[in-house]
Write an enzyme that holds these catalytic residues in place. Sequence first.
Site: not given
Ligand SMILES: *Cc1c(COP(=O)(O)O)cnc(C)c1O
Length: 492
Positions: A113
């Site tokens: 993120k």
């Molecule tokens: C948010 C997240 C995901 C999923 O990503 P999306 O964009 O919602 O599909 C996978 N792994 C981790 C560690 C995340 O924080």
Amino acid sequence: MEYISTRGDSAAYLPSEALIKGLADDGGLFVPKGFPAPFDEKALKSLADKDYGQLALEILRLFFTDFTETELKACIDGAYNTEKFDDPQIAPLVKAGGAYFLELFHGATLAFKDMALSLHPRLMKLAAQKTGLDKRILILTATSGDTGKAAMEGFCGVYPVLVFYPKDGVSRVQELQMTTQEGEGLAACAVRGNFDDAQTAVKSVFADKHFAEELASMGVILSSANSINIGRLIPQIVYYFYGYFQLVNGGEVELGEKVDFCVPTGNFGNILAAYYAKKLGLPVKTLICASNENKVLADFFNSGIYDAKRELYVTNSPSMDILISSNLERLLYHVSGEPTKSLMESLAATGAFRFDKKTLENEGFIGLFADETQSADAIAELYEETGYIMDTHTAVAYDAYMRYKEMTGSNTKTIITSTASPFKFAKSVMSAIDMKYAKADDFALIKELAELLAGDVPAQIDGIECKPVLHDNTCDKNGVKEFVEKWLNDRL
Ligand SMILES: *Cc1c(COP(=O)(O)O)cnc(C)c1O
């Protein structure tokens, strides 16, 4: 470049307007109206040796056309640097177990993120200036664990942020990362319920017209940090190119040779960015969408039926514990070329919809899933074979990748997006490696993990268990609005 709604509303918005609005007025998501022309081989070649920031500039300028190059460059330089990231490459590619792991967890919160949320607040601030916004922005966001902390880090000092997370649906480290966050104008609150409950509660606050008027009279508007915002989605395109070019520059593939990407998926934001990269001319063959036990997406790609009417399980990959995968709507729009209004109405009314499965296959998508045992075994196996330790989300993707290879005999080079540091989920990771760790406490295991890797505990979480908890809040599903009101009243 302008942005329009996936649901058919004809209004078109400049990038800065779409950034501020977040969602279209008809409830749809913003998509580019007229996708940029794909890079040809010559253009790809000229991009191949750029560093992360230079590459980001070349891609972002195509989508944020009402920002000047100087403005974009300032945002990028402020976001992707060695003060914010613990690796000078920003997103290094590591070869292990026959695959290539694109490590997207070297930012402030140890999860992918950060790739978007270190940039998004900077874009928002400029967008507010460009659109002449005369109100103060309050960021409200629901999180399955990683967005919350990344939003607090990214927006701290820019806009106030309130994050809502499921009380028993995040890891201990994830929770402490949020509740110990320092800085003005930030708060985290646990919602009694699961992630879908928290997300629905926050969405209903956004949809409350009466509340919006009340806020407007105080000079405040709400905005979201969730992955539906183009400021989250577009920056993620960059690392798909960057990962590919690392393969080219390392002599693993020829420029122009197609590769597969395998992405652990929840809200479909990360893998959608891979699809955008493909539309922009990145040589991609297959996009493997990997789900955990909440396999609504894997079922969808296999059957064409999206069916959210099922129980939501809490798993060891909590950031993927989602049944309503918001960004999928954008894919449906792009591949069908038609507004998604009736599909989304069907989803809201019946919890399900049907889509032509062949169309999805033709775009290169396949869906696979790994259950808790399979993903834990994948962690143990890869560690035993190579010494490389991946987190529980990445393990879902690695398991899917191995199954895909077994099923198809494919030897296409595959990049797995590694979405979190194993340190964030030390307990699940260490118990997967050896059951003897299952009883130990999270923080002891963080130290043990560092020993296994013969390295240090990442500074981002070192000593987090000793930090004072600053945000000790809990509310009910229908108490989110009240929490926001009280928080604002205490400060105005
Ligand atoms: C948010 C997240 C995901 C999923 O990503 P999306 O964009 O919602 O599909 C996978 N792994 C981790 C560690 C995340 O924080």
